[in-house]
Design a protein around this motif. Structure first.
Motif, mmCIF file in Angstrom:
data_model
loop_
_atom_site.group_PDB
_atom_site.id
_atom_site.type_symbol
_atom_site.label_atom_id
_atom_site.label_comp_id
_atom_site.label_asym_id
_atom_site.label_seq_id
_atom_site.Cartn_x
_atom_site.Cartn_y
_atom_site.Cartn_z
ATOM 1 N N VAL A 117 0.857 -1.181 0.000
ATOM 2 C CA VAL A 117 0.000 0.000 0.000
ATOM 3 C C VAL A 117 0.895 1.233 0.000
ATOM 4 C CG1 VAL A 117 -1.708 1.317 1.330
ATOM 5 C CG2 VAL A 117 -1.819 -1.180 1.271
ATOM 6 N N VAL A 118 0.581 2.196 -0.864
ATOM 7 C CA VAL A 118 1.283 3.476 -0.855
ATOM 8 C C VAL A 118 0.434 4.443 -0.039
ATOM 9 C CG1 VAL A 118 2.112 5.391 -2.255
ATOM 10 C CG2 VAL A 118 2.356 3.042 -3.084
ATOM 11 N N ARG A 119 1.027 4.999 1.009
ATOM 12 C CA ARG A 119 0.317 5.942 1.877
ATOM 13 C C ARG A 119 0.986 7.307 1.759
ATOM 14 N NH1 ARG A 119 -0.024 4.928 8.234
ATOM 15 N NH2 ARG A 119 2.225 5.149 8.005
ATOM 16 N N ILE A 120 0.177 8.344 1.499
ATOM 17 C CA ILE A 120 0.676 9.710 1.381
ATOM 18 C C ILE A 120 0.026 10.536 2.475
ATOM 19 C CG2 ILE A 120 0.781 11.739 -0.094
ATOM 20 C CD1 ILE A 120 0.609 9.796 -2.476
ATOM 21 N N VAL A 121 0.853 11.229 3.273
ATOM 22 C CA VAL A 121 0.357 12.010 4.401
ATOM 23 C C VAL A 121 0.864 13.442 4.257
ATOM 24 C CG1 VAL A 121 0.361 12.275 6.905
ATOM 25 C CG2 VAL A 121 0.405 9.992 5.896
ATOM 26 N N ASN A 122 -0.042 14.411 4.280
ATOM 27 C CA ASN A 122 0.315 15.820 4.275
ATOM 28 C C ASN A 122 0.387 16.276 5.728
ATOM 29 O OD1 ASN A 122 0.730 18.507 3.788
ATOM 30 N ND2 ASN A 122 -1.252 18.883 2.837
ATOM 31 N N THR A 123 1.599 16.621 6.190
ATOM 32 C CA THR A 123 1.764 17.046 7.582
ATOM 33 C C THR A 123 1.657 18.560 7.734
ATOM 34 O OG1 THR A 123 4.173 17.122 7.327
ATOM 35 C CG2 THR A 123 3.190 15.063 8.157
ATOM 36 N N ALA A 124 1.426 19.268 6.638
ATOM 37 C CA ALA A 124 1.284 20.726 6.682
ATOM 38 C C ALA A 124 -0.088 21.101 7.218
ATOM 39 C CB ALA A 124 1.469 21.313 5.286
ATOM 40 N N PRO A 125 -0.228 22.337 7.701
ATOM 41 C CA PRO A 125 -1.559 22.790 8.130
ATOM 42 C C PRO A 125 -2.511 22.896 6.945
ATOM 43 C CG PRO A 125 0.066 24.544 8.380
ATOM 44 C CD PRO A 125 0.809 23.327 7.951
ATOM 45 N N VAL A 126 -3.776 23.040 7.235
ATOM 46 C CA VAL A 126 -4.814 23.044 6.209
ATOM 47 C C VAL A 126 -4.633 24.204 5.224
ATOM 48 C CG1 VAL A 126 -6.511 24.384 7.509
ATOM 49 C CG2 VAL A 126 -7.292 22.664 5.878
ATOM 50 N N GLU A 127 -3.899 25.244 5.603
ATOM 51 C CA GLU A 127 -3.679 26.379 4.718
ATOM 52 C C GLU A 127 -2.767 26.016 3.540
ATOM 53 O OE1 GLU A 127 -3.064 26.629 8.062
ATOM 54 O OE2 GLU A 127 -4.832 27.747 8.648
ATOM 55 N N PHE A 128 -2.080 24.876 3.622
ATOM 56 C CA PHE A 128 -1.160 24.446 2.584
ATOM 57 C C PHE A 128 -1.580 23.061 2.069
ATOM 58 C CE2 PHE A 128 1.215 27.202 5.467
ATOM 59 C CZ PHE A 128 1.600 28.197 4.580
ATOM 60 N N PRO A 129 -2.624 23.022 1.243
ATOM 61 C CA PRO A 129 -3.090 21.733 0.733
ATOM 62 C C PRO A 129 -2.112 21.159 -0.292
ATOM 63 C CG PRO A 129 -4.265 23.496 -0.340
ATOM 64 C CD PRO A 129 -3.391 24.141 0.702
#
Length: 80
Positions: free
Chosen positions: A36-48
């Motif tokens: 499984v490839v998992r991608i996680v954005n750890t930035a705040p919601v202001e930086f989608p």
């Protein structure tokens, strides 16, 4: 890249200022089945962010029929 529940096989931490000017491309080998490839954005919601995962190549020697966890599944739908 995960294989099994929370079993990290490969981890990439990436930082970029502007993905439009300098996008990131990567080819990951996924030997075996159940990857499984998992991608996680750890930035705040202001930086989608926008991410896409597509097969580079598909193993054509899968034998007789579909092997669950061994073939490419797009969008989580086996009937695609």
């Amino acid at each position: 890249l995960l294989q099994g529940p929370n079993n990290n096989k490969q981890v990439i931490e990436l930082y970029t200022e502007d993905g439009f000017d300098r996008p990131f491309f990567c080819i990951l080998e996924t030997p075996g089945s159940g990857n499984v490839v998992r991608i996680v954005n750890t930035a705040p919601v202001e930086f989608p962010m926008t991410a896409g995962v597509v097969p580079h190549s598909i193993n054509q020697d899968t034998g007789d029929g579909l092997v669950l966890g061994g073939d490419v599944v797009i969008g989580g739908d086996l009937g695609w």
